[in-house]
Design a protein around this motif. Structure first.
Motif, short mmCIF file in Angstrom:
data_model
loop_
_atom_site.label_atom_id
_atom_site.label_comp_id
_atom_site.label_asym_id
_atom_site.label_seq_id
_atom_site.Cartn_x
_atom_site.Cartn_y
_atom_site.Cartn_z
N ASP A 27 37.94 -34.60 152.05
CA ASP A 27 38.52 -35.64 152.95
C ASP A 27 37.55 -36.80 152.89
OD1 ASP A 27 40.30 -33.62 154.17
OD2 ASP A 27 39.47 -33.87 156.21
N ASP A 44 43.17 -37.15 152.14
CA ASP A 44 42.80 -35.62 152.33
C ASP A 44 43.35 -34.92 151.11
OD1 ASP A 44 43.01 -32.74 152.99
OD2 ASP A 44 43.95 -32.99 154.88
N ASP A 163 44.22 -33.66 159.12
CA ASP A 163 44.58 -32.42 159.85
C ASP A 163 43.49 -31.55 160.16
OD1 ASP A 163 44.44 -31.55 157.32
OD2 ASP A 163 45.97 -30.41 157.40
N GLY A 164 42.13 -31.69 159.81
CA GLY A 164 41.40 -30.90 160.01
C GLY A 164 40.79 -31.01 161.77
N ASP A 246 39.28 -26.22 158.22
CA ASP A 246 39.73 -27.13 157.08
C ASP A 246 38.54 -28.19 157.24
OD1 ASP A 246 41.04 -28.46 155.34
OD2 ASP A 246 42.65 -29.16 156.46
N ASP A 247 38.52 -29.00 156.14
CA ASP A 247 37.62 -30.37 156.24
C ASP A 247 38.23 -31.14 157.23
OD1 ASP A 247 36.06 -29.41 153.95
OD2 ASP A 247 37.72 -30.35 152.59
MN LIG Z 1 43.44 -31.09 155.60
#
Ligand SMILES: [Mn+2]
Length: 256
Positions: A27, A44, A163-164, A246-247
Motif C-alpha cells: 500500500d 494497493d 481495504d486493510g 492485510d497491509d
Molecule cells: Mn489490500
C-alpha cells in the motif's frame, strides 16, 4: 516524507501498517502539487509482500512522472505500464485550486470520502461525499473510467484508505459529522451524556458491531474531526480500524 506535511494547497498526513511477517507494504501513496493541480492518490498492490509492493511502486512512479495529467489519463497510463505486474487498485483525487474543484475516481476498493467544512447554509446540503468505486484491476482489467468533479472549500477533508482499513469508519465519521453539526447548531458543547448516548447508539448498530468504545474515541468525536490535524486523524483511523489481515494505509488531506 515527514509528517505532518504540507504542499502549497494542502496539509496532509499518512498512517500505514505492514501485514505482520512481511517486509514491505503493498500500500503506497502519492501527494504531488504541480502548477495547476494537487494530485493525491492511494495505491494497493494486489495481495501483499514484495510483488504487491513492486506493482504499487511502479504505479506511484507513473503517477509521479505524469502528475500534471487528469485522473482518467493517469489511470490509463498506469494500466498500460502495469501489465507485466500483479496489478493494483487505486483511488486518485486531483484538486484544482484555481476553480476550487476536486475530481476523483476509484478503481477497485480504495475508499474515498470528502468531509465538507463549510457550515451548512441549507440543512439538506450534504456534509460528506463518497467516492464511486468501479470494479477492476489496473494492469489487468479496466472498467469504463468514470470520474466525478465537485466543488470544494477551505478546510474540507479528503480521506483515502485501502481495504486493510475497515470501512466502518466511513459510517462512524459520517454520523459524527452530522451529529457535531446538529449539536453545534442547537446547544453548542456536547455533554458527557450526549457522548454516552452516541456510544450506545453505535453499539446497537449491527454494522458497527466490531467497534469497541473507548475514551480515546469519545475524545476524538467530541473534538470533532475538523479540529484534528490530518496526521492525527490518519493515525487514529489506521490504529482503530485496521483489519490486521492485510497491509493498511490511510491518507488524510485538508484543503487550505
Ligand atoms: Mn489490500
Amino acid at each position: 516524507m515527514s509528517n505532518p506535511a504540507k504542499t502549497k494547497s494542502i496539509e496532509f498526513g499518512v498512517a500505514s501498517m505492514i501485514l505482520p511477517g512481511q517486509k514491505e507494504s503493498g500500500d503506497l501513496y502519492i501527494v504531488k502539487e504541480t502548477e495547476k493541480q494537487i494530485l493525491i492518490g492511494v495505491v494497493d498492490g494486489l495481495g501483499h509482500g514484495t510483488e504487491a509492493a513492486n506493482a504499487a511502486k511502479l504505479a506511484v512512479s507513473v503517477l509521479d512522472t505524469y502528475s500534471h495529467e487528469s485522473v482518467i489519463a493517469l489511470t490509463r497510463f498506469c494500466h498500460d505500464k502495469l501489465k507485466a505486474t500483479r496489478g493494483v487498485v487505486m483511488a486518485l483525487a486531483s484538486i484544482n485550486p484555481a476553480d476550487e474543484t476536486m475530481t476523483w475516481l476509484s478503481i477497485g476498493n480504495v475508499e474515498g470520502m470528502l468531509f465538507r467544512s463549510e457550515p451548512h447554509l441549507n440543512p439538506s446540503n450534504p456534509i460528506y461525499e463518497t467516492i464511486i468505486m468501479r470494479p477492476g484491476v489496473i494492469g489487468f482489467k479496466l472498467p469504463p473510467l468514470y470520474a466525478s468533479v465537485m466543488s470544494i472549500s477551505k478546510n474540507d477533508l479528503i480521506i483515502l484508505s485501502t481495504d486493510g482499513i475497515s470501512d466502518d469508519y466511513t459510517y462512524r465519521l459520517a454520523s459524527d459529522a452530522r451529529f457535531s453539526y446538529e449539536m453545534i447548531n442547537s446547544s453548542g458543547e456536547r455533554t458527557k451524556e450526549d457522548l454516552m448516548n452516541e456510544a450506545e447508539h453505535f453499539q446497537h448498530d449491527s454494522s458497527l458491531s466490531k467497534l469497541q468504545q473507548s475514551t480515546e474515541d469519545l475524545n476524538l468525536f467530541k473534538a470533532g474531526i475538523s479540529r484534528k490535524s490530518p496526521k492525527e486523524l490518519a493515525d487514529f483511523l489506521c490504529k482503530r480500524f485496521n483489519k490486521g489481515n492485510d497491509d493498511a494505509l490511510v491518507l488524510v488531506a485538508k484543503y487550505l
